[in-house]
Design an enzyme around this catalytic site. Structure first.
Site, PDB file in Angstrom:
ATOM      1  N   TYR A 108      13.412  10.478  23.634  1.00 37.97           N
ATOM      2  CA  TYR A 108      11.475   9.805  24.027  1.00 37.97           C
ATOM      3  C   TYR A 108      11.285   8.823  23.421  1.00 37.97           C
ATOM      4  CZ  TYR A 108       6.636  10.468  25.100  1.00 37.97           C
ATOM      5  OH  TYR A 108       5.539  10.097  24.909  1.00 37.97           O
ATOM      6  N   LYS A 139      10.390   4.840  24.246  1.00 34.66           N
ATOM      7  CA  LYS A 139       9.226   4.438  24.615  1.00 34.66           C
ATOM      8  C   LYS A 139       8.751   3.169  23.365  1.00 34.66           C
ATOM      9  CE  LYS A 139       6.062   7.516  26.926  1.00 34.66           C
ATOM     10  NZ  LYS A 139       5.962   7.038  28.156  1.00 34.66           N
TER      11      LYS A 139
END
Length: 258
Positions: free
Chosen positions: A148, A152
């Site tokens: 993740y 990002k």
């Protein structure tokens, strides 16, 4: 005059719904795509204006589904604001991250934003509109959830790429980077551990946790004429987390090796 449209992906969640509500103040229509059709229908209904808040079942990782989303937006008016809000984190550690998890997190948290932007690129050129990507403090610092976090970080770079390459069309691109946000998911954790917010709060210089409305207000600002000269930036909404921690500063100042 053509209606102005905002698109907020992942609109069934607390942050997405708060962003939709905020953008509804200065857009004629807010399109609310989400993979969970029933949940996003409830979210849109909770905003009490079916003419303004339009729910849509959409898989933003699928090219055909994203194209259908763009077509629906065109039926409603001209896209002025795209908010790539949808996202999810899976494995907490790198050791526990499987190749499948890495790919899934990359597709949802990074590739989907690219697909959504390209799908409404022409409309944004026409409106000289704005792209706002919901990133995370995980994109700039190591706080776990490696797949993740890497996605990002990529999303932050995508934001700059859009700002630089599409600025000549009047399109602005910015990111909002939240820390911990008090959503229903965190409330579930708090039910299991009543001290969860107190434990988290001590790491934040403002001594509080951000709310979905805090994130939505930042998005509203970046989408507004007030930010007409702002493009290519990341605005942290993290109650000071990434500025530094006072506890660590005190620890180091008291150390003999400091």
């Amino acid at each position: 005059m053509t209606s102005s449209v905002a698109i907020v992906t992942g609109a069934a969640g607390d942050i997405g719904r708060a962003i939709a509500r905020r953008l509804g103040e200065d857009h004629d229509v807010v399109l609310m795509p989400d993979l969970d059709g029933e949940a996003v229908e409830r979210a849109a209904a909770s905003l009490s204006n079916p003419a303004k808040f339009v729910a849509l079942t959409c898989d933003i990782t699928d090219v055909a589904s994203v194209a259908a989303m763009a077509a629906r937006a065109a039926e409603l008016g001209t896209v002025r604001t795209l908010v790539n809000n949808a996202g999810a984190a899976r494995a907490v550690s790198l050791h526990d991250t499987t190749p499948e998890i890495w790919r899934m997190d990359s597709v949802l948290n990074l590739e989907a934003a690219f697909l959504c932007f390209r799908a409404v690129e022409d409309a944004l050129k026409q409106s000289q509109g704005s792209v706002i990507n919901i990133a995370s403090v995980n994109g700039t610092n190591v706080f776990g959830h490696p797949a993740y976090s890497a996605a990002k970080a990529g999303l932050l770079h995508l934001t700059k790429l859009i700002a630089v390459e599409y600025g000549k069309y009047g399109i602005r691109a910015n990111a909002v980077s939240p820390g911990t946000v008090r959503t229903q998911a965190w409330e579930v954790r708090a039910a299991a551990n009543p001290n969860v917010f107190e434990d988290a709060r001590r790491w934040y210089p403002l001594q509080r946790i951000a709310s979905p409305d805090d994130v939505a207000n930042a998005v509203g600002f970046l989408a507004s004429p007030l930010a007409s000269a702002i493009s290519g930036v990341c605005l942290p909404v993290d109650c000071g987390l990434t500025a530094g921690q006072a506890e660590l500063a005190r620890t180091f100042s008291q150390s003999e090796n400091y």
